[in-house]
Write a protein that holds these residues in place. Structure first.
Motif, PDB file in Angstrom:
ATOM      1  N   ASP A 259       9.041 -11.152   6.302  1.00 25.88           N
ATOM      2  CA  ASP A 259       8.474 -11.146   7.648  1.00 25.88           C
ATOM      3  C   ASP A 259       7.768 -12.461   7.922  1.00 25.88           C
ATOM      4  O   ASP A 259       7.590 -13.277   7.022  1.00 25.88           O
ATOM      5  CB  ASP A 259       7.562  -9.935   7.884  1.00 25.88           C
ATOM      6  CG  ASP A 259       6.178 -10.088   7.283  1.00 25.88           C
ATOM      7  OD1 ASP A 259       6.027 -10.851   6.305  1.00 25.88           O
ATOM      8  OD2 ASP A 259       5.251  -9.434   7.775  1.00 25.88           O
TER       9      ASP A 259
ATOM     10  N   GLY B 102      -0.008  -9.090  12.723  1.00 26.74           N
ATOM     11  CA  GLY B 102       0.604  -7.967  12.002  1.00 26.74           C
ATOM     12  C   GLY B 102       2.046  -8.263  11.603  1.00 26.74           C
ATOM     13  O   GLY B 102       2.633  -7.568  10.782  1.00 26.74           O
TER      14      GLY B 102
ATOM     15  N   TYR C 247       5.537  -0.164  -0.497  1.00 29.45           N
ATOM     16  CA  TYR C 247       5.859  -1.490   0.062  1.00 29.45           C
ATOM     17  C   TYR C 247       5.300  -2.487  -0.933  1.00 29.45           C
ATOM     18  O   TYR C 247       4.087  -2.546  -1.139  1.00 29.45           O
ATOM     19  CB  TYR C 247       5.187  -1.565   1.422  1.00 29.45           C
ATOM     20  CG  TYR C 247       5.031  -2.879   2.143  1.00 29.45           C
ATOM     21  CD1 TYR C 247       4.809  -4.090   1.503  1.00 29.45           C
ATOM     22  CD2 TYR C 247       5.050  -2.899   3.531  1.00 29.45           C
ATOM     23  CE1 TYR C 247       4.625  -5.269   2.211  1.00 29.45           C
ATOM     24  CE2 TYR C 247       4.859  -4.072   4.245  1.00 29.45           C
ATOM     25  CZ  TYR C 247       4.639  -5.247   3.565  1.00 29.45           C
ATOM     26  OH  TYR C 247       4.429  -6.399   4.260  1.00 29.45           O
TER      27      TYR C 247
ATOM     28  N   ASN D  72       1.448  -1.839  -0.301  1.00 29.23           N
ATOM     29  CA  ASN D  72       1.065  -1.022   0.850  1.00 29.23           C
ATOM     30  C   ASN D  72       1.709   0.341   0.641  1.00 29.23           C
ATOM     31  O   ASN D  72       2.753   0.443  -0.013  1.00 29.23           O
ATOM     32  CB  ASN D  72       1.530  -1.640   2.166  1.00 29.23           C
ATOM     33  CG  ASN D  72       0.773  -2.928   2.478  1.00 29.23           C
ATOM     34  OD1 ASN D  72      -0.449  -2.972   2.404  1.00 29.23           O
ATOM     35  ND2 ASN D  72       1.497  -3.982   2.796  1.00 29.23           N
TER      36      ASN D  72
ATOM     37  N   ARG E  17       3.046   2.498   2.788  1.00 31.00           N
ATOM     38  CA  ARG E  17       3.763   2.891   4.007  1.00 31.00           C
ATOM     39  C   ARG E  17       4.848   1.852   4.231  1.00 31.00           C
ATOM     40  O   ARG E  17       4.905   0.844   3.538  1.00 31.00           O
ATOM     41  CB  ARG E  17       2.766   2.846   5.146  1.00 31.00           C
ATOM     42  CG  ARG E  17       2.076   1.457   5.069  1.00 31.00           C
ATOM     43  CD  ARG E  17       1.149   1.115   6.163  1.00 31.00           C
ATOM     44  NE  ARG E  17       0.486  -0.144   5.891  1.00 31.00           N
ATOM     45  CZ  ARG E  17       0.976  -1.356   6.132  1.00 31.00           C
ATOM     46  NH1 ARG E  17       2.180  -1.494   6.649  1.00 31.00           N
ATOM     47  NH2 ARG E  17       0.307  -2.438   5.832  1.00 31.00           N
TER      48      ARG E  17
ATOM     49  N   GLY F  53       6.404  -1.311   6.189  1.00 25.66           N
ATOM     50  CA  GLY F  53       5.861  -2.429   6.950  1.00 25.66           C
ATOM     51  C   GLY F  53       6.278  -2.300   8.404  1.00 25.66           C
ATOM     52  O   GLY F  53       7.273  -1.661   8.734  1.00 25.66           O
ATOM     53  N   ASP F  54       5.470  -2.884   9.258  1.00 22.57           N
ATOM     54  CA  ASP F  54       5.809  -2.950  10.680  1.00 22.57           C
ATOM     55  C   ASP F  54       5.709  -4.425  11.053  1.00 22.57           C
ATOM     56  O   ASP F  54       4.608  -4.969  11.025  1.00 22.57           O
ATOM     57  CB  ASP F  54       4.794  -2.107  11.462  1.00 22.57           C
ATOM     58  CG  ASP F  54       5.145  -2.002  12.939  1.00 22.57           C
ATOM     59  OD1 ASP F  54       5.997  -2.781  13.403  1.00 22.57           O
ATOM     60  OD2 ASP F  54       4.562  -1.156  13.628  1.00 22.57           O
ATOM     61  N   PRO F  55       6.795  -5.147  11.301  1.00 26.99           N
ATOM     62  CA  PRO F  55       8.112  -4.708  11.764  1.00 26.99           C
ATOM     63  C   PRO F  55       9.221  -4.581  10.712  1.00 26.99           C
ATOM     64  O   PRO F  55      10.378  -4.394  11.078  1.00 26.99           O
ATOM     65  CB  PRO F  55       8.484  -5.833  12.725  1.00 26.99           C
ATOM     66  CG  PRO F  55       7.957  -7.080  12.055  1.00 26.99           C
ATOM     67  CD  PRO F  55       6.668  -6.633  11.397  1.00 26.99           C
ATOM     68  N   GLU F  56       8.886  -4.625   9.395  1.00 23.34           N
ATOM     69  CA  GLU F  56       9.970  -4.563   8.398  1.00 23.34           C
ATOM     70  C   GLU F  56      10.757  -3.251   8.498  1.00 23.34           C
ATOM     71  O   GLU F  56      11.964  -3.206   8.246  1.00 23.34           O
ATOM     72  CB  GLU F  56       9.405  -4.710   6.986  1.00 23.34           C
ATOM     73  CG  GLU F  56       8.817  -6.075   6.686  1.00 23.34           C
ATOM     74  CD  GLU F  56       7.327  -6.155   6.992  1.00 23.34           C
ATOM     75  OE1 GLU F  56       6.853  -5.479   7.929  1.00 23.34           O
ATOM     76  OE2 GLU F  56       6.640  -6.904   6.287  1.00 23.34           O
TER      77      GLU F  56
HETATM   78  N1  GLY Z   1       4.216  -6.567   8.497  1.00 25.40           N
HETATM   79  C1  GLY Z   1       3.188  -6.417   7.539  1.00 25.40           C
HETATM   80  C2  GLY Z   1       2.684  -5.056   7.358  1.00 25.40           C
HETATM   81  O1  GLY Z   1       3.186  -4.084   7.885  1.00 25.40           O
HETATM   82  O2  GLY Z   1       1.722  -4.892   6.608  1.00 25.40           O
END
Ligand code: GLY
Ligand code: AMP
Length: 420
Positions: A211, A225, A268, A284, A286, A288-291
């Motif tokens: 990302d 983010g 993650y 992490n 959960r 990732g957002d936007p992964e």
């Molecule tokens: N894109 C990074 C995150 O979701 O932590």
């Protein structure tokens, strides 16, 4: 099967989209959702950090599987409450979610598991932390121990900068998250994210991504983010992937199980790779957002089977079918993000865009107002596309971007530059 997804971002829109591709899904509810999710699923107003409320809602709606998107409900123990109520949950317990919620906890688990990661010190007072920084020199990394919405990490180029960051954290600018500080060796190399489903025992890799965290082109400017992502990550070749599994993921997951807090959900794995050797940057608990958006577009309908197998402890029988494809997502954000930005501007021309298994605009900070879609967050849309090459995915994603009429938004034009 009736499914409840918790969350309201682009990640949850992508999870909802993939779930609906699977004929097993009879009913889908997303809480609280957003304007894009509302077009494909029922949205429910629900306090997703209140485990008792989520459990009650789930039994009233005959929910068979709850998929937890963000970290806050996980850290708040929502999965625990749901499991106590006999529900199948995709998401770790609060105890296991400490892998994201506490950096010192993660370092301790890595030490015990002998997983390669940055060397570190853990401090509860500023003077000892500063003495450590002076002894180690710069560059050096100062981290608030707890959840700080991605803002608790300072890469200090000088000792003075590190000392200022330490004063800041102990001075309360990160609230409770900064009451303890971890100071880490600065690692060099290339970063990639590795996503692994874990059901307490079995570890099943489901994809890699990279990302772009910085707001500006060429990866410059303040952290966000995430402004875009692509999958797979070319640097995660078979050898690096195998090392990450054997040296980092499996030993730490075994350590978690041995300590009586088996991990269940998606892990993650943030990695730094140098000379073919991966080291852990962070976990992490959960997607990732936007992964997640690029992973879901690539996995499609099987994502639900995998999440269900994970929640039911059957990952040893599960299998991932890989297409030899690539995906990219480009984030459209409100002008001013990650600083202050206006809310309420109208986004037009969304209806005319293609929506299929190659092209999807996932919504993040959107709401419906007077028949229009309006921006209500910092990161607002994710133009996401798949292709047989990364270049093809890129061209499709930017064609989606160019089809959106939203003068108050902006995006980076160079997502994927390293890989292309
Ligand atoms: N894109 C990074 C995150 O979701 O932590
Ligand atoms: P974290 O919240 O721990 O993921 O840190 C955010 C970002 O800071 C990571 O994605 C890295 O780019 C960077 N970072 C964190 N720790 C280190 C480290 N020890 N060495 C180099 N970069 C780091």
């Amino acid at each position: 099967m009736n499914i409840l997804i918790l969350g309201s971002g682009g990640r949850e829109h992508a999870l909802a989209w993939a779930t609906l591709q699977n004929p097993k899904c009879d009913k889908l509810i997303v809480a609280p959702g957003n304007a894009g999710i509302a077009q494909i699923a029922e949205c429910a107003a629900l306090d997703i950090n209140d485990g008792a409320a989520v459990a009650e809602f789930s039994s009233e709606n005959a929910i068979d599987l709850v998929i937890v998107g963000p970290e806050a409900p996980l850290a708040a123990g929502v999965s625990d409450r749901l499991r106590e109520a006999g529900l199948a949950v995709f998401g770790p317990s609060a105890a296991a979610a400490r892998l994201e919620a506490s950096k010192s906890f993660t370092k301790e688990i890595c030490d015990a598991a002998k997983a390669p990661t940055a060397s570190y010190g853990h401090f509860t007072d500023a003077e000892a932390a500063k003495a450590h920084v002076r002894a180690e020199g710069a560059p050096i990394v100062v981290k608030a121990d707890g959840l700080a919405a991605g803002k608790g990490v300072i890469i200090a180029e000088t000792v003075a900068e590190a000392e200022a960051a330490i004063d800041d954290m102990f001075g309360g600018s990160f609230g409770e998250a900064g009451a303890e500080v971890v100071i880490e060796e600065f690692m060099t190399g290339e970063e990639a994210s590795f996503f692994v489903l874990v059901d307490g025992e079995t570890c099943l890799p489901i994809g890699t991504a990279q990302d772009h965290k910085r707001v500006g082109e060429g990866d410059t400017g303040p952290n966000t983010g995430g402004m875009g992502a692509y999958s797979p990550a070319p640097i995660m070749d078979d050898s690096v992937t195998q090392k990450a599994l054997d040296e980092i993921v499996r030993p730490t997951m075994a350590e978690m199980a041995a300590r009586g807090m088996p991990y269940s959900g998606v892990l993650y794995v943030g990695l730094m790779i140098e000379n073919g050797q991966p080291r852990l940057v962070e976990y992490n608990v959960r997607f990732g957002d936007p992964e997640c958006q690029v992973l879901m577009l690539r996995l499609g309908a099987q994502a639900l089977d995998l999440m269900q197998a994970c929640a039911e402890g059957r990952l040893d029988q599960a299998q991932v079918t890989w297409a030899d494809d690539h995906a990219m997502t480009v984030v459209l954000a409100a002008e001013g993000y990650p600083g202050s930005y206006e809310k309420g501007s109208a986004i037009k021309e969304l209806d005319g865009l293609p929506e299929d298994s190659f092209n999807m605009v996932f919504h993040a900070g959107t709401a419906a107002k007077d028949g229009q879609v309006v921006a209500v967050g910092g990161r607002v849309l994710n133009a996401t596309a798949r292709g047989s090459t990364l270049q093809e995915a890129r061209d499709r994603a930017y064609a989606l971007v160019d089809g959106v009429d939203w003068p108050q938004g902006f995006c980076r034009r160079d997502i994927g530059w390293r890989a292309l």
